[in-house]
Design a protein around this motif. Structure first.
Motif, PDB file in Angstrom:
ATOM      1  N   GLN A  69     -40.690 -60.302 -46.777  1.00 57.85           N
ATOM      2  CA  GLN A  69     -39.863 -59.839 -47.898  1.00 57.85           C
ATOM      3  C   GLN A  69     -38.381 -60.006 -47.577  1.00 57.85           C
ATOM      4  OE1 GLN A  69     -41.472 -55.883 -48.262  1.00 57.85           O
ATOM      5  NE2 GLN A  69     -42.981 -56.509 -49.806  1.00 57.85           N
ATOM      6  N   ILE A  70     -38.005 -59.729 -46.345  1.00 56.55           N
ATOM      7  CA  ILE A  70     -36.610 -59.885 -45.915  1.00 56.55           C
ATOM      8  C   ILE A  70     -36.199 -61.352 -45.976  1.00 56.55           C
ATOM      9  CG2 ILE A  70     -35.082 -59.737 -43.901  1.00 56.55           C
ATOM     10  CD1 ILE A  70     -36.629 -57.091 -43.199  1.00 56.55           C
ATOM     11  N   VAL A  71     -37.069 -62.229 -45.484  1.00 63.37           N
ATOM     12  CA  VAL A  71     -36.760 -63.663 -45.519  1.00 63.37           C
ATOM     13  C   VAL A  71     -36.663 -64.143 -46.965  1.00 63.37           C
ATOM     14  CG1 VAL A  71     -37.631 -65.972 -44.959  1.00 63.37           C
ATOM     15  CG2 VAL A  71     -37.693 -64.163 -43.228  1.00 63.37           C
ATOM     16  N   ASP A  72     -37.578 -63.710 -47.820  1.00 62.07           N
ATOM     17  CA  ASP A  72     -37.523 -64.102 -49.231  1.00 62.07           C
ATOM     18  C   ASP A  72     -36.206 -63.655 -49.864  1.00 62.07           C
ATOM     19  OD1 ASP A  72     -38.722 -65.149 -51.731  1.00 62.07           O
ATOM     20  OD2 ASP A  72     -38.740 -63.028 -52.309  1.00 62.07           O
ATOM     21  N   ALA A  73     -35.782 -62.447 -49.595  1.00 63.44           N
ATOM     22  CA  ALA A  73     -34.509 -61.957 -50.135  1.00 63.44           C
ATOM     23  C   ALA A  73     -33.347 -62.812 -49.626  1.00 63.44           C
ATOM     24  CB  ALA A  73     -34.306 -60.494 -49.774  1.00 63.44           C
ATOM     25  N   ALA A  74     -33.375 -63.155 -48.334  1.00 63.73           N
ATOM     26  CA  ALA A  74     -32.312 -63.984 -47.756  1.00 63.73           C
ATOM     27  C   ALA A  74     -32.322 -65.398 -48.327  1.00 63.73           C
ATOM     28  CB  ALA A  74     -32.461 -64.037 -46.234  1.00 63.73           C
ATOM     29  N   GLU A  75     -33.470 -65.836 -48.803  1.00 63.08           N
ATOM     30  CA  GLU A  75     -33.609 -67.163 -49.404  1.00 63.08           C
ATOM     31  C   GLU A  75     -33.455 -67.101 -50.931  1.00 63.08           C
ATOM     32  OE1 GLU A  75     -33.948 -70.203 -47.849  1.00 63.08           O
ATOM     33  OE2 GLU A  75     -33.520 -69.055 -46.032  1.00 63.08           O
ATOM     34  N   ASN A  76     -32.775 -66.078 -51.407  1.00 62.39           N
ATOM     35  CA  ASN A  76     -32.512 -65.895 -52.842  1.00 62.39           C
ATOM     36  C   ASN A  76     -33.791 -65.846 -53.671  1.00 62.39           C
ATOM     37  OD1 ASN A  76     -29.641 -65.858 -52.562  1.00 62.39           O
ATOM     38  ND2 ASN A  76     -29.748 -68.070 -52.249  1.00 62.39           N
ATOM     39  N   ILE A  79     -39.052 -68.191 -52.327  1.00 64.82           N
ATOM     40  CA  ILE A  79     -40.328 -68.509 -51.682  1.00 64.82           C
ATOM     41  C   ILE A  79     -41.435 -68.349 -52.723  1.00 64.82           C
ATOM     42  CG2 ILE A  79     -41.959 -67.829 -49.886  1.00 64.82           C
ATOM     43  CD1 ILE A  79     -39.517 -67.116 -48.167  1.00 64.82           C
ATOM     44  N   ASP A  80     -42.274 -69.377 -52.841  1.00 66.89           N
ATOM     45  CA  ASP A  80     -43.304 -69.354 -53.874  1.00 66.89           C
ATOM     46  C   ASP A  80     -44.638 -69.894 -53.345  1.00 66.89           C
ATOM     47  OD1 ASP A  80     -43.066 -72.146 -53.857  1.00 66.89           O
ATOM     48  OD2 ASP A  80     -41.804 -72.178 -55.645  1.00 66.89           O
ATOM     49  N   SER A  81     -45.559 -70.105 -54.252  1.00 67.76           N
ATOM     50  CA  SER A  81     -46.911 -70.525 -53.871  1.00 67.76           C
ATOM     51  C   SER A  81     -46.926 -71.876 -53.143  1.00 67.76           C
ATOM     52  CB  SER A  81     -47.822 -70.565 -55.090  1.00 67.76           C
ATOM     53  OG  SER A  81     -47.324 -71.468 -56.045  1.00 67.76           O
ATOM     54  N   ARG A 112     -55.941 -67.367 -45.040  1.00 66.12           N
ATOM     55  CA  ARG A 112     -56.031 -67.434 -46.503  1.00 66.12           C
ATOM     56  C   ARG A 112     -55.793 -66.049 -47.108  1.00 66.12           C
ATOM     57  NH1 ARG A 112     -60.885 -69.100 -46.673  1.00 66.12           N
ATOM     58  NH2 ARG A 112     -60.461 -71.298 -46.503  1.00 66.12           N
ATOM     59  N   ASN A 113     -56.448 -65.038 -46.562  1.00 63.43           N
ATOM     60  CA  ASN A 113     -56.294 -63.674 -47.068  1.00 63.43           C
ATOM     61  C   ASN A 113     -54.878 -63.140 -46.856  1.00 63.43           C
ATOM     62  OD1 ASN A 113     -58.970 -63.673 -47.866  1.00 63.43           O
ATOM     63  ND2 ASN A 113     -59.687 -62.659 -46.016  1.00 63.43           N
ATOM     64  N   MET A 114     -54.323 -63.372 -45.673  1.00 63.56           N
ATOM     65  CA  MET A 114     -52.967 -62.897 -45.390  1.00 63.56           C
ATOM     66  C   MET A 114     -51.943 -63.604 -46.247  1.00 63.56           C
ATOM     67  SD  MET A 114     -52.781 -62.292 -41.327  1.00 63.56           S
ATOM     68  CE  MET A 114     -54.036 -63.398 -40.742  1.00 63.56           C
ATOM     69  N   GLY A 115     -52.104 -64.916 -46.411  1.00 65.82           N
ATOM     70  CA  GLY A 115     -51.171 -65.661 -47.248  1.00 65.82           C
ATOM     71  C   GLY A 115     -51.147 -65.136 -48.667  1.00 65.82           C
ATOM     72  N   THR A 116     -52.318 -64.867 -49.202  1.00 66.37           N
ATOM     73  CA  THR A 116     -52.406 -64.318 -50.555  1.00 66.37           C
ATOM     74  C   THR A 116     -51.750 -62.948 -50.632  1.00 66.37           C
ATOM     75  OG1 THR A 116     -54.434 -65.546 -50.988  1.00 66.37           O
ATOM     76  CG2 THR A 116     -54.001 -63.643 -52.396  1.00 66.37           C
ATOM     77  N   ALA A 117     -52.065 -62.091 -49.677  1.00 67.40           N
ATOM     78  CA  ALA A 117     -51.509 -60.730 -49.676  1.00 67.40           C
ATOM     79  C   ALA A 117     -49.982 -60.747 -49.522  1.00 67.40           C
ATOM     80  CB  ALA A 117     -52.145 -59.906 -48.568  1.00 67.40           C
ATOM     81  N   ILE A 118     -49.483 -61.552 -48.604  1.00 67.76           N
ATOM     82  CA  ILE A 118     -48.032 -61.616 -48.390  1.00 67.76           C
ATOM     83  C   ILE A 118     -47.349 -62.190 -49.625  1.00 67.76           C
ATOM     84  CG2 ILE A 118     -46.214 -62.737 -47.038  1.00 67.76           C
ATOM     85  CD1 ILE A 118     -48.096 -62.395 -44.578  1.00 67.76           C
ATOM     86  N   PHE A 123     -43.688 -60.908 -54.276  1.00 70.48           N
ATOM     87  CA  PHE A 123     -43.377 -60.810 -55.700  1.00 70.48           C
ATOM     88  C   PHE A 123     -43.258 -59.352 -56.146  1.00 70.48           C
ATOM     89  CE2 PHE A 123     -44.575 -65.253 -55.682  1.00 70.48           C
ATOM     90  CZ  PHE A 123     -43.591 -65.771 -56.497  1.00 70.48           C
ATOM     91  N   GLU A 124     -44.059 -58.466 -55.595  1.00 73.31           N
ATOM     92  CA  GLU A 124     -43.917 -57.035 -55.908  1.00 73.31           C
ATOM     93  C   GLU A 124     -42.559 -56.511 -55.474  1.00 73.31           C
ATOM     94  OE1 GLU A 124     -47.119 -54.778 -54.213  1.00 73.31           O
ATOM     95  OE2 GLU A 124     -48.625 -55.857 -55.371  1.00 73.31           O
ATOM     96  N   ALA A 125     -42.071 -56.980 -54.344  1.00 71.95           N
ATOM     97  CA  ALA A 125     -40.787 -56.513 -53.842  1.00 71.95           C
ATOM     98  C   ALA A 125     -39.618 -56.993 -54.695  1.00 71.95           C
ATOM     99  CB  ALA A 125     -40.591 -56.968 -52.396  1.00 71.95           C
ATOM    100  N   ARG A 126     -39.831 -58.006 -55.485  1.00 72.06           N
ATOM    101  CA  ARG A 126     -38.765 -58.541 -56.338  1.00 72.06           C
ATOM    102  C   ARG A 126     -38.497 -57.680 -57.556  1.00 72.06           C
ATOM    103  NH1 ARG A 126     -40.184 -65.023 -56.388  1.00 72.06           N
ATOM    104  NH2 ARG A 126     -39.763 -65.365 -54.170  1.00 72.06           N
TER     105      ARG A 126
END
Length: 127
Positions: A69-76, A79-81, A112-118, A123-126
């Motif tokens: 989530q921190i990296v996604d925020a730093a990357e504006n 990060i997507d599918s 696969r499970n972790m990738g989906t969950a993360i 997206f929830e954190a957004r």
């Protein structure tokens, strides 16, 4: 010749070979290389993570969801599918290149499970 994943050294080999691919990837490489300053420490931490997940030992301490989530925020929040798809494909390629057996199947299922969950938690954190 492929072998089974049986110990920490095998897990380290997997993690190291995988991140060589990630660092060279045109989409993932710039993100990982920007946010990871100490690759040897990161590889050890990720070896702990995967050793914990494949052998059910308690070595990993950390919060992967928060880190992503921190990296996604730093990357504006970009990060997507596609990022997760490439990450998963590289993981599968690396597993299939070096290893065989039950732990390979487990490593693929866990990834696969972790990738989906993360991905979902990012997206929830957004919101």
């Amino acid at each position: 010749m492929k072998k089974e994943i049986t110990n920490r050294a095998d897990v380290y080999q997997l993690v190291d070979a995988f991140y060589v691919k990630v660092r060279k990837d045109s989409l993932l490489g710039p993100i990982f290389n920007k946010h990871i300053s100490d690759w040897p420490a990161h590889l050890e931490r990720l070896t702990d993570f995967w050793e914990t997940n494949l052998f059910f030992v308690r070595k990993f301490k950390g919060n992967p969801l928060l880190k992503h989530q921190i990296v996604d925020a730093a990357e504006n929040r970009t990060i997507d599918s596609k990022h997760f798809g490439i990450w998963l494909n590289l993981w599968f390629q690396t597993l299939d290149e070096y290893f065989e057996g039950e732990k390979v199947t487990l490593a693929k299922d866990r990834a696969r499970n972790m990738g989906t969950a993360i991905h979902l938690k990012i997206f929830e954190a957004r919101t």
